[in-house]
Design a protein around this motif. Structure first.
Motif, PDB file in Angstrom:
ATOM      1  N   ALA A  21       0.839  -1.210   0.000  1.00  0.00           N
ATOM      2  CA  ALA A  21       0.000   0.000   0.000  1.00  0.00           C
ATOM      3  C   ALA A  21       0.873   1.259   0.000  1.00  0.00           C
ATOM      4  N   VAL A  22       1.972   1.215   0.772  1.00  0.00           N
ATOM      5  CA  VAL A  22       2.887   2.371   0.827  1.00  0.00           C
ATOM      6  C   VAL A  22       3.540   2.581  -0.537  1.00  0.00           C
ATOM      7  N   VAL A 182       6.306   5.294  12.195  1.00  0.00           N
ATOM      8  CA  VAL A 182       4.850   5.188  12.283  1.00  0.00           C
ATOM      9  C   VAL A 182       4.552   3.905  13.042  1.00  0.00           C
ATOM     10  N   ALA A 183       3.697   4.000  14.050  1.00  0.00           N
ATOM     11  CA  ALA A 183       3.360   2.847  14.886  1.00  0.00           C
ATOM     12  C   ALA A 183       1.899   2.468  14.660  1.00  0.00           C
ATOM     13  N   PRO A 184       1.659   1.496  13.785  1.00  0.00           N
ATOM     14  CA  PRO A 184       0.271   1.114  13.505  1.00  0.00           C
ATOM     15  C   PRO A 184      -0.368   0.371  14.679  1.00  0.00           C
ATOM     16  N   GLY A 185      -1.684   0.503  14.755  1.00  0.00           N
ATOM     17  CA  GLY A 185      -2.476  -0.392  15.598  1.00  0.00           C
ATOM     18  C   GLY A 185      -2.797  -1.618  14.759  1.00  0.00           C
ATOM     19  N   ASP A 224      -4.446   3.361   5.614  1.00  0.00           N
ATOM     20  CA  ASP A 224      -4.368   4.282   6.761  1.00  0.00           C
ATOM     21  C   ASP A 224      -2.904   4.563   7.100  1.00  0.00           C
ATOM     22  N   ILE A 225      -2.067   3.541   6.974  1.00  0.00           N
ATOM     23  CA  ILE A 225      -0.638   3.699   7.275  1.00  0.00           C
ATOM     24  C   ILE A 225       0.063   4.417   6.109  1.00  0.00           C
TER      25      ILE A 225
END
Ligand code: NAP
Length: 254
Positions: A21-22, A182-185, A224-225
């Motif tokens: 996705a990135v 970045v720290a994803p949930g 979202d990330i």
């Protein structure tokens, strides 16, 4: 005109999930993107999707824990895309187990891919970035950095990423390079599907249960990330460095 026109990016672990996705988002913003994964053929579908949308991308096969392979991969990015302006340290694995059952191999594997991998790729990339006096490095941490049952290895690695990020920000800032994390949930990928399997529930059951305890009442998607990383690698964030942004629907404070 895209925010990343003329930039070249390397995204590790970009064959699928968050990395894919990135890679697609950075390409949509104008960057030429190197899609790195263990096997170049695994990254080809991400490359094909980018090219089909009119973007530029190449697939590279390399193990982020192998210094020689990563040096060669970074050299290939510079040779084929002209520079390396952006590095996203995304490749990751889990080997979850309670401490008393966690093997030394499971510890080494997880620390190796996340921490040594980010170290080797950042070290190889900064050589070019320092010369160019420009660079953006973003690494993936996790809410698990704050502690998560069954993830002593992963939690240590992901908190390690935060210290690594702060230190690189200090060392590389004078050379025009910003370094953030970045720290994803909980994000819907194969990684969290594997967690569901380990817990003996379906991915949907785990997603629903997680959404219920998340303030925004949903789980995250890879985009979202990608949205947060797109900001950190753009010039809109040029006065922000050494930070870890939790992108978790409020889980950390929930
Ligand atoms: P994923 O779907 O498992 O994808 C990870 C990718 O990394 C895979 O394509 C994998 O390739 C590749 N990879 C693994 N080891 C590698 C190595 N040594 N060298 C090169 N590539 C390697 O994971 P994801 O959920 O997208 O996670 C991406 C990142 O976000 C990871 O750092 C993860 O820890 C972090 N994160 C994820 C979540 C979440 O909820 N999903 C939450 C917080 C943080 P193979 O398929 O060949 O193994």
């Amino acid at each position: 005109m895209g925010a990343l026109d003329g930039r070249a990016a390397l995204v590790t672990g970009a064959a699928r999930g968050i990395g894919a996705a990135v890679a697609k988002r950075l390409a949509a913003d104008g960057a030429a993107v190197a899609v790195l994964d263990l096997d170049a053929s695994a990254g080809q579908s991400t490359v094909d999707a980018i090219v089909a949308d009119g973007g530029k991308a190449i697939a590279i096969g390399a193990d982020v824990t192998n210094a020689e392979a990563i040096d060669a991969a970074v050299d290939q990015v510079v040779a084929e895309l002209g520079s390396i302006d952006i590095l996203v340290n995304n490749a990751g694995v889990t080997r979850d187990n309670l401490l008393f059952k966690m093997s030394e191999q499971d510890w080494d594997t997880v620390l190796g891919v996340h921490l040594k991998g980010a170290f080797l790729a950042s070290k190889a990339a900064q050589k070019h970035m320092v010369k160019a006096k420009y660079g953006k490095i973003v690494s993936l941490s996790s809410v698990s950095a704050l502690g998560n049952r069954g993830q002593a290895n992963y939690s240590a690695a992901k908190m390690g990423i935060q210290g690594f990020t702060r230190t690189l920000a200090i060392e590389l800032g004078p050379f025009g390079i910003t370094v953030n994390a970045v720290a994803p949930g909980f994000i819907v990928t194969e990684m969290t599907a594997a967690t569901a399997e380990r817990l003996g529930v379906t991915p949907e059951q785990l997603q629903n249960a997680t959404a219920e305890v998340t303030p925004v009442r949903r789980v995250g998607q890879p985009d979202d990330i990608a949205n947060a990383i797109a900001f950190f690698v753009s010039d809109a964030s040029s006065f922000i460095t050494g930070q870890t942004l939790y992108v978790d629907g409020g889980r950390k404070i929930g």
